[in-house]
Scaffold this motif. Structure first.
Motif, PDB file in Angstrom:
ATOM      1  N   ILE A 266      39.232  39.524  49.721  1.00 11.04           N
ATOM      2  CA  ILE A 266      38.560  40.774  49.373  1.00 11.04           C
ATOM      3  C   ILE A 266      38.502  40.874  47.855  1.00 11.04           C
ATOM      4  O   ILE A 266      39.541  40.901  47.181  1.00 11.04           O
ATOM      5  CB  ILE A 266      39.300  41.989  49.961  1.00 11.04           C
ATOM      6  N   LEU A 267      37.305  40.897  47.314  1.00 17.45           N
ATOM      7  CA  LEU A 267      37.149  40.910  45.866  1.00 17.45           C
ATOM      8  C   LEU A 267      37.493  42.289  45.303  1.00 17.45           C
ATOM      9  O   LEU A 267      37.133  43.308  45.887  1.00 17.45           O
ATOM     10  CB  LEU A 267      35.714  40.539  45.484  1.00 17.45           C
ATOM     11  N   PRO A 268      38.194  42.316  44.168  1.00 18.24           N
ATOM     12  CA  PRO A 268      38.531  43.604  43.549  1.00 18.24           C
ATOM     13  C   PRO A 268      37.285  44.294  43.016  1.00 18.24           C
ATOM     14  O   PRO A 268      36.324  43.636  42.594  1.00 18.24           O
ATOM     15  CB  PRO A 268      39.478  43.210  42.416  1.00 18.24           C
ATOM     16  N   LEU A 269      37.287  45.608  43.027  1.00 18.76           N
ATOM     17  CA  LEU A 269      36.143  46.393  42.565  1.00 18.76           C
ATOM     18  C   LEU A 269      36.507  47.127  41.286  1.00 18.76           C
ATOM     19  O   LEU A 269      37.538  47.790  41.206  1.00 18.76           O
ATOM     20  CB  LEU A 269      35.708  47.404  43.632  1.00 18.76           C
ATOM     21  N   GLY A 270      35.632  47.008  40.288  1.00 20.76           N
ATOM     22  CA  GLY A 270      35.806  47.758  39.056  1.00 20.76           C
ATOM     23  C   GLY A 270      37.056  47.390  38.298  1.00 20.76           C
ATOM     24  O   GLY A 270      37.604  46.295  38.437  1.00 20.76           O
ATOM     25  N   SER A 271      37.520  48.300  37.476  1.00 24.48           N
ATOM     26  CA  SER A 271      38.748  48.180  36.672  1.00 24.48           C
ATOM     27  C   SER A 271      38.762  46.927  35.806  1.00 24.48           C
ATOM     28  O   SER A 271      39.738  46.199  35.761  1.00 24.48           O
ATOM     29  CB  SER A 271      39.995  48.194  37.572  1.00 24.48           C
ATOM     30  N   SER A 272      37.641  46.669  35.119  1.00 24.28           N
ATOM     31  CA  SER A 272      37.594  45.548  34.191  1.00 24.28           C
ATOM     32  C   SER A 272      38.533  45.811  33.023  1.00 24.28           C
ATOM     33  O   SER A 272      38.534  46.886  32.431  1.00 24.28           O
ATOM     34  CB  SER A 272      36.158  45.351  33.676  1.00 24.28           C
TER      35      SER A 272
END
Length: 318
Positions: A266-272
Motif C-alpha cells: 500500500i503506497l503512502p499518501l501525501g506527507s512529502s
C-alpha cells in the motif's frame, strides 16, 4: 524506492492543489488544465510502477539471502556449553552463532532503510514482507522435517522456541517487535504446541487442541500430532484423532503455507518530507547531476556514427 516515494507524494500534493484552484476559479473544464491533469495521472502511474518494481526487487534479494540463513533457527542449539543467553537489547555479536546470519540480514536492511530515508510506511511493509516470508519458510521447513525422521520432540522444540524468542527480543530492541510478533504468530503457535510436556499433551483431546491452537489448520495440527515422538513403539492416542466432521479437511488440507498470500503493498499518501520547490544549494547534488548528464551523453554518443559525434556537454554553473 525512497526517492520515487518522495516524488509521488510531491506530485500528488501538486495535483490536489491544481484541482482545488481550478474548482475555485471555475476552470475545471479548461482544455489545457485537463491535458495537464492527464499528464500528471500518467506520471503518477509511472511512479507507482517504479515503487512496485523496486520494492519487489528489494524483497526478492533479501528473501533470497534469508532462505539460506533461516534453517539455522530450527537446527542450531542456543544452549551450547558455557554459553550464556543474551538478554533483550543485546548486540548482534552477542547473539548465538546460528542466529547471527539471519539477524544480520534484518540489521543490514534496517540500516539501508535509515540511510535512504525510506518512508516509515514502506519500512514497516518491507519488514512485514520479510517476516511473512520468514514465518512461512520456517513453518514449511518444520512441517517437512516431521515427515522423514524423528523431529517433533520436546527437547528440540525448546531449542527452537528459545531461538525464536531471542530473535523476537532482538527485533523488539530494533523497534520491529510489533511487526515481528504479528507475522511470526503461526510459527510461534506451532512451536508452542511442540513445547508442551509429553505428559500434558497426552491428556489433551483433539477438540481441546483445536481450541488452544486455532491458528493451525486441521491438516497442520494433525500432521504435528501424528508425527510427535512419544517414545519407542508408541503411536498417537485415540483422543488425538479428528472427528468425522473434520476428517475431510485433514485429508485434503495443505500443511504448507502459501508464499502468495503476502499482504499487498500500500503506497503512502501525501506527507512529502522534501521541499522540492525550494532552491537547491547542495553542491554534491549538482556534481551528481553533472555526472549523470555525462553518463547519458556517453551512452547517446555510442549509438551515433563516428562522424555525427560531438564534444561533451558544457557544465552549467549551479
Amino acid at each position: 524506492m525512497a526517492n520515487t516515494t518522495e516524488l509521488l507524494s510531491f506530485v500528488q500534493e501538486k495535483v490536489l492543489e491544481m484541482e482545488k484552484e481550478a474548482d475555485q476559479e471555475g476552470l475545471s473544464s479548461d482544455p489545457q488544465l485537463c491535458n495537464d491533469l492527464e499528464l500528471c495521472d500518467e506520471a503518477l502511474a509511472l511512479l507507482d510502477e517504479v515503487i512496485m518494481c523496486t520494492f519487489q526487487q528489494s524483497v526478492y534479494y533479501l528473501t533470497k539471502t534469508l532462505y539460506s540463513t533461516l534453517p539455522a533457527l530450527l537446527d542450531s542449539n542456543p544452549f551450547t556449553a558455557g554459553a550464556e543467553l543474551p538478554g533483550p537489547g543485546a548486540e548482534l555479536e552477542a547473539m548465538p552463532p546460528g542466529l547471527r546470519p539471519t539477524l544480520g540480514v534484518f540489521q543490514a536492511a534496517l540500516e539501508l532503510t535509515s540511510q535512504c530515508e525510506l518512508h516509515p510506511d514502506l519500512v514497516s511493509q518491507t519488514f512485514g514482507y520479510l517476516f511473512f516470508f520468514s514465518n512461512a519458510s520456517l513453518l514449511n521447513s518444520l512441517m517437512e522435517r516431521g515427515q522423514g525422521r524423528p523431529f517433533y520432540q520436546w527437547s528440540r522444540a525448546v531449542q527452537i522456541r528459545t531461538n525464536l524468542d531471542l530473535v523476537l527480543d532482538w527485533l523488539q530492541g530494533a523497534g520491529l517487535g510489533d511487526i515481528a510478533t504479528e507475522f511470526f504468530r503461526k510459527l510461534s503457535i506451532a512451536v508452542n504446541l511442540l513445547c508442551v510436556p509429553r505428559t500434558s499433551l497426552l491428556k489433551a483431546s483433539w477438540s481441546s487442541l483445536r481450541t488452544d491452537y486455532p491458528t493451525l489448520t486441521p491438516a497442520q495440527l494433525h500432521h504435528l500430532l501424528s508425527h510427535y515422538q512419544l517414545g519407542p513403539g508408541r503411536g498417537p492416542p485415540p483422543a488425538w484423532d479428528p472427528p468425522p466432521a473434520e476428517r475431510d479437511a485433514v485429508d485434503t488440507g495443505d500443511i504448507f503455507e502459501s508464499f502468495s498470500s503476502h499482504p499487498p503493498l500500500i503506497l503512502p499518501l501525501g506527507s512529502s518530507r522534501l521541499r522540492l520547490t525550494g532552491p537547491v544549494t547542495d553542491d554534491a547534488l549538482h556534481r551528481e547531476l553533472r555526472r549523470l548528464r555525462r553518463l547519458l551523453w556517453d551512452l547517446e554518443q555510442q549509438e551515433l556514427p563516428a562522424n555525427h559525434r560531438h564534444g561533451p556537454p558544457v557544465a552549467s554553473t549551479p
